[in-house]
Design an enzyme around this catalytic site. Sequence first.
Site, short mmCIF file in Angstrom:
data_model
loop_
_atom_site.label_atom_id
_atom_site.label_comp_id
_atom_site.label_asym_id
_atom_site.label_seq_id
_atom_site.Cartn_x
_atom_site.Cartn_y
_atom_site.Cartn_z
N SER A 83 0.68 -1.33 -0.03
CA SER A 83 -0.12 0.07 -0.14
C SER A 83 0.84 1.30 0.07
O SER A 83 0.34 2.47 -0.15
CB SER A 83 -0.92 0.11 1.40
OG SER A 83 -2.14 -0.79 1.07
N LYS A 95 -0.08 3.31 -2.85
CA LYS A 95 -1.17 4.37 -2.88
C LYS A 95 -0.77 5.58 -3.01
O LYS A 95 -1.22 6.48 -3.89
CB LYS A 95 -1.89 4.15 -1.76
CG LYS A 95 -2.80 2.76 -1.60
CD LYS A 95 -3.79 2.85 -0.34
CE LYS A 95 -4.63 1.46 -0.39
NZ LYS A 95 -4.02 0.24 -0.54
N TYR A 148 -10.54 2.06 5.19
CA TYR A 148 -9.67 1.68 4.41
C TYR A 148 -10.07 0.94 3.33
O TYR A 148 -10.66 -0.32 3.93
CB TYR A 148 -8.63 1.35 5.28
CG TYR A 148 -7.27 1.14 4.52
CD1 TYR A 148 -6.59 2.28 3.89
CD2 TYR A 148 -6.29 -0.23 4.69
CE1 TYR A 148 -5.46 2.05 2.97
CE2 TYR A 148 -5.21 0.00 3.97
CZ TYR A 148 -4.51 0.88 3.29
OH TYR A 148 -3.41 0.80 2.67
#
Length: 396
Positions: free
Chosen positions: A60, A63, A171
Amino acid sequence: MQSKAQIDQVLRQKSDAREIPGVVAIAANSKEVIYQGAFGKRDLSKDDAMTPDSVFWIASMTKAITGAAAMQLVEQGKLSLDAPIGKVLPDLAAPQVLEGFDANGEPVLRPASNPITLRHLMTHTAGFCYNMWNGDMVQYLEKTGLPAVTTCKNDALKLPLMTDPGTRWEYGINLDYVGKAVEAVSGKRLDAYLRDHLFTPLGMTDTGFKIGEAQRKRLVAMHGREPDGSLAPIPFELEQDPEFHMGGGGLYGTAGDYIKFTQMILNKGRGNGNQLLKPETVAMMGQNHIGELTMTRMTSAVAFATNDVDLYPDMVKKWGLSFLITTAQTPEGRSPGSLAWAGLANTYFWIDPARDVAGVILMQVLPFADQKCLEAFAGFERGVYAGLDAAGQKAA
């Protein structure tokens, strides 16, 4: 940096004691790298020592990079933060919210009360979740047979929302859709867009969705934390010929590459001699975009993937355009208004514009938010700030 020995000692001790398999950590200010270290093994079943150029699944941490790509296209007027994203991504034109399950265990869905926007997606307020932190989504996937997002199959994104857009922080798979929006308006696949508009200009030569031959020789093995606390290598690799490139978690890369991305943020959009984002765009990305909403505790629903996640439990946490924002000074010394996030296999970064410092620490351990990995991260970060404080006293 006199705190180098302090950081080295923490990371070496954790690796030598096999509390973590191996680690690479790097810190920099806007001009130069101020700390770099590599300790332990790439794979506990082999002899290869960890090296600074070792390649990790950064998950992640992808991101923030996908978010930066989207903001380039916002600057160009190709994407809008607040227009309904369904105009760009027809799959999101008529989102459904999961209300629960009926007596037969069938999902009960209703239309969302308002459209999803790019801003919702970039701040995790669109209503999407990840099953690993949402038991209802675990049940939904079991019932529908949809694949997990880590398969990188398009069907994995065909999920309902858990709440109406803009009503709660949760999330989830949002940045995978941001990646698809980048593709839709740029006319390039996400790997090519990131290569051409971020990685090549920044000199991030070791970062990508596909593991090249050169990278594979330096690839770090995934390790699982056993119930007794010991670590063992486990098979893990993302699909190398994916249906979609996972803008929310698909990248592999090195600490040295990622620090270049964080330095670009510290330098207000400039890196490696190239202006990738306007200074005002970078400033905006670091502001609270969720208003009165807050980042909440993430409670594990899939034990092998993640522990409960409750970073700085006493602090109000906000979200910028793809960054966690801390609102008070942390015990390690990070300033209020700093940006940060992490990857599932215990990779972490932070960017502190007030002190002009950023750090990246990479490990490969599941589940996420592993206590020993968090201790290594905290020790590294404390050492970086101790070094800044000592240098500041000298200068004074």
